[in-house]
Write a protein that holds these residues in place. Sequence first.
Motif, PDB file in Angstrom:
ATOM      1  N   THR A 133      -3.139  -4.719  -4.823  1.00 48.11           N
ATOM      2  CA  THR A 133      -1.970  -4.076  -4.217  1.00 48.11           C
ATOM      3  C   THR A 133      -1.871  -2.617  -4.639  1.00 48.11           C
ATOM      4  OG1 THR A 133      -0.798  -6.178  -4.122  1.00 48.11           O
ATOM      5  CG2 THR A 133       0.544  -4.173  -4.008  1.00 48.11           C
ATOM      6  N   ILE A 134      -2.075  -2.353  -5.913  1.00 52.98           N
ATOM      7  CA  ILE A 134      -2.014  -0.977  -6.412  1.00 52.98           C
ATOM      8  C   ILE A 134      -3.072  -0.109  -5.747  1.00 52.98           C
ATOM      9  CG2 ILE A 134      -2.464   0.446  -8.466  1.00 52.98           C
ATOM     10  CD1 ILE A 134      -1.015  -1.844 -10.066  1.00 52.98           C
ATOM     11  N   TRP A 135      -4.297  -0.609  -5.681  1.00 55.64           N
ATOM     12  CA  TRP A 135      -5.392   0.177  -5.124  1.00 55.64           C
ATOM     13  C   TRP A 135      -5.223   0.385  -3.618  1.00 55.64           C
ATOM     14  CZ3 TRP A 135     -11.251  -1.433  -5.598  1.00 55.64           C
ATOM     15  CH2 TRP A 135     -12.064  -0.364  -5.213  1.00 55.64           C
ATOM     16  N   VAL A 136      -5.066  -0.691  -2.872  1.00 48.41           N
ATOM     17  CA  VAL A 136      -4.980  -0.584  -1.412  1.00 48.41           C
ATOM     18  C   VAL A 136      -3.675   0.109  -1.015  1.00 48.41           C
ATOM     19  CG1 VAL A 136      -4.937  -1.865   0.769  1.00 48.41           C
ATOM     20  CG2 VAL A 136      -6.492  -2.565  -1.065  1.00 48.41           C
ATOM     21  N   GLY A 137      -2.580  -0.218  -1.696  1.00 50.05           N
ATOM     22  CA  GLY A 137      -1.308   0.439  -1.390  1.00 50.05           C
ATOM     23  C   GLY A 137      -1.350   1.933  -1.655  1.00 50.05           C
ATOM     24  N   GLY A 138      -2.009   2.323  -2.739  1.00 48.32           N
ATOM     25  CA  GLY A 138      -2.150   3.749  -3.037  1.00 48.32           C
ATOM     26  C   GLY A 138      -2.944   4.477  -1.964  1.00 48.32           C
ATOM     27  N   MET A 139      -4.016   3.836  -1.494  1.00 45.46           N
ATOM     28  CA  MET A 139      -4.813   4.460  -0.435  1.00 45.46           C
ATOM     29  C   MET A 139      -4.012   4.553   0.859  1.00 45.46           C
ATOM     30  SD  MET A 139      -8.708   3.059  -0.968  1.00 45.46           S
ATOM     31  CE  MET A 139      -8.296   1.325  -0.750  1.00 45.46           C
TER      32      MET A 139
ATOM     33  N   ARG B 155      -4.032  11.547 -11.129  1.00 43.42           N
ATOM     34  CA  ARG B 155      -3.073  10.504 -11.512  1.00 43.42           C
ATOM     35  C   ARG B 155      -3.430   9.144 -10.916  1.00 43.42           C
ATOM     36  NH1 ARG B 155       2.469  11.718 -13.204  1.00 43.42           N
ATOM     37  NH2 ARG B 155       2.423  13.819 -14.035  1.00 43.42           N
ATOM     38  N   PHE B 156      -3.988   9.134  -9.720  1.00 43.63           N
ATOM     39  CA  PHE B 156      -4.278   7.871  -9.043  1.00 43.63           C
ATOM     40  C   PHE B 156      -5.578   7.226  -9.519  1.00 43.63           C
ATOM     41  CE2 PHE B 156      -5.919   5.668  -5.074  1.00 43.63           C
ATOM     42  CZ  PHE B 156      -5.119   4.538  -5.227  1.00 43.63           C
ATOM     43  N   PHE B 157      -6.609   8.023  -9.743  1.00 49.04           N
ATOM     44  CA  PHE B 157      -7.908   7.451 -10.061  1.00 49.04           C
ATOM     45  C   PHE B 157      -7.940   6.636 -11.354  1.00 49.04           C
ATOM     46  CE2 PHE B 157     -10.534  10.502  -7.193  1.00 49.04           C
ATOM     47  CZ  PHE B 157     -10.114   9.794  -6.083  1.00 49.04           C
ATOM     48  N   PRO B 158      -7.194   6.967 -12.413  1.00 49.63           N
ATOM     49  CA  PRO B 158      -7.159   6.041 -13.560  1.00 49.63           C
ATOM     50  C   PRO B 158      -6.604   4.668 -13.184  1.00 49.63           C
ATOM     51  CG  PRO B 158      -6.417   8.203 -14.242  1.00 49.63           C
ATOM     52  CD  PRO B 158      -6.553   8.249 -12.737  1.00 49.63           C
ATOM     53  N   TRP B 159      -5.653   4.639 -12.266  1.00 53.37           N
ATOM     54  CA  TRP B 159      -5.139   3.363 -11.784  1.00 53.37           C
ATOM     55  C   TRP B 159      -6.208   2.616 -10.999  1.00 53.37           C
ATOM     56  CZ3 TRP B 159      -0.921   1.108 -13.491  1.00 53.37           C
ATOM     57  CH2 TRP B 159       0.063   1.902 -14.100  1.00 53.37           C
ATOM     58  N   VAL B 160      -7.024   3.347 -10.248  1.00 53.82           N
ATOM     59  CA  VAL B 160      -8.114   2.698  -9.515  1.00 53.82           C
ATOM     60  C   VAL B 160      -9.130   2.126 -10.501  1.00 53.82           C
ATOM     61  CG1 VAL B 160      -9.985   3.005  -7.841  1.00 53.82           C
ATOM     62  CG2 VAL B 160      -7.786   4.148  -7.472  1.00 53.82           C
ATOM     63  N   TRP B 161      -9.459   2.889 -11.538  1.00 53.08           N
ATOM     64  CA  TRP B 161     -10.372   2.366 -12.557  1.00 53.08           C
ATOM     65  C   TRP B 161      -9.826   1.072 -13.151  1.00 53.08           C
ATOM     66  CZ3 TRP B 161     -15.246   3.073 -13.368  1.00 53.08           C
ATOM     67  CH2 TRP B 161     -15.856   4.285 -13.028  1.00 53.08           C
TER      68      TRP B 161
ATOM     69  N   ALA C 252     -18.253   0.555  -5.001  1.00 52.45           N
ATOM     70  CA  ALA C 252     -19.366   1.500  -4.873  1.00 52.45           C
ATOM     71  C   ALA C 252     -18.897   2.807  -4.236  1.00 52.45           C
ATOM     72  CB  ALA C 252     -20.505   0.875  -4.063  1.00 52.45           C
ATOM     73  N   LEU C 253     -18.075   2.711  -3.199  1.00 51.34           N
ATOM     74  CA  LEU C 253     -17.544   3.931  -2.572  1.00 51.34           C
ATOM     75  C   LEU C 253     -16.677   4.719  -3.551  1.00 51.34           C
ATOM     76  CD1 LEU C 253     -16.673   2.680   1.014  1.00 51.34           C
ATOM     77  CD2 LEU C 253     -18.401   4.369   0.393  1.00 51.34           C
ATOM     78  N   PHE C 254     -15.852   4.004  -4.313  1.00 50.73           N
ATOM     79  CA  PHE C 254     -15.023   4.699  -5.304  1.00 50.73           C
ATOM     80  C   PHE C 254     -15.895   5.390  -6.348  1.00 50.73           C
ATOM     81  CE2 PHE C 254     -12.996   4.628  -9.525  1.00 50.73           C
ATOM     82  CZ  PHE C 254     -12.086   5.653  -9.302  1.00 50.73           C
ATOM     83  N   LEU C 255     -16.921   4.713  -6.829  1.00 46.55           N
ATOM     84  CA  LEU C 255     -17.809   5.332  -7.821  1.00 46.55           C
ATOM     85  C   LEU C 255     -18.458   6.588  -7.250  1.00 46.55           C
ATOM     86  CD1 LEU C 255     -19.461   2.188  -9.438  1.00 46.55           C
ATOM     87  CD2 LEU C 255     -17.824   3.761 -10.497  1.00 46.55           C
ATOM     88  N   HIS C 256     -18.850   6.542  -5.982  1.00 45.43           N
ATOM     89  CA  HIS C 256     -19.423   7.736  -5.356  1.00 45.43           C
ATOM     90  C   HIS C 256     -18.393   8.869  -5.329  1.00 45.43           C
ATOM     91  CE1 HIS C 256     -21.699  10.395  -2.830  1.00 45.43           C
ATOM     92  NE2 HIS C 256     -20.671  10.446  -1.988  1.00 45.43           N
ATOM     93  N   ILE C 257     -17.165   8.549  -4.919  1.00 45.98           N
ATOM     94  CA  ILE C 257     -16.110   9.567  -4.904  1.00 45.98           C
ATOM     95  C   ILE C 257     -15.939  10.151  -6.302  1.00 45.98           C
ATOM     96  CG2 ILE C 257     -13.613   9.953  -4.658  1.00 45.98           C
ATOM     97  CD1 ILE C 257     -13.698   7.775  -2.415  1.00 45.98           C
ATOM     98  N   TRP C 258     -15.853   9.287  -7.300  1.00 46.75           N
ATOM     99  CA  TRP C 258     -15.592   9.703  -8.679  1.00 46.75           C
ATOM    100  C   TRP C 258     -16.680  10.636  -9.215  1.00 46.75           C
ATOM    101  CZ3 TRP C 258     -11.765   9.711 -12.132  1.00 46.75           C
ATOM    102  CH2 TRP C 258     -12.079   9.941 -13.466  1.00 46.75           C
ATOM    103  N   PHE C 259     -17.943  10.298  -8.930  1.00 48.28           N
ATOM    104  CA  PHE C 259     -19.044  11.041  -9.524  1.00 48.28           C
ATOM    105  C   PHE C 259     -19.581  12.179  -8.659  1.00 48.28           C
ATOM    106  CE2 PHE C 259     -19.388   7.046 -11.989  1.00 48.28           C
ATOM    107  CZ  PHE C 259     -19.271   7.607 -13.259  1.00 48.28           C
TER     108      PHE C 259
END
Length: 151
Positions: A13-19, A49-55, A95-102
């Motif tokens: 919910t946190i991840w999809v809702g944030g997106m 602020r959002f990406f630590p929550w995604v992690w 995998a998509l998130f890791l690509h965005i992150w790096f």
Amino acid sequence: MSLAITLHILAATIWVGGMFFAWMILRPVAVDLLEPPQRLTLWYHAFQRFFPWVWAAVIVLLVTGLWMLFGVFGGMGGAGLHVHLMLVSGLAMMALFLHIWFAPYPRLGKAIAAENWSAGGKQLGQIRRLIGINLILGLATVAVASAGRYL
């Protein structure tokens, strides 16, 4: 098992809702109200602020998903198609998130620091597209998770 399910649902919910909020609400408002320097800076700081929550969500989803997979279903052989679909789509989203992150996220930060708004816009555009794909995958995963075992 109820703890695993609860944590799993909260993380999703946190991840999809944030997106969803970022794509459907914040993005159009930022485009309407802010010039590129302010808009790019806003997005970079929002991602900070959002990406630590995604992690955290990624870790919780992996741990609780595997916990339920092996604790409830006894492994992949005992899981229904909906569980297989959730696993595949979840891994694709990660995998998509890791690509965005790096890749585009650090380049966005460097472009903002250099006040290279054109390069920053290009990186933000790539991030936006990838988050859009992840949002579609996330919403589909929620639908599969919610209704999959009833199909």
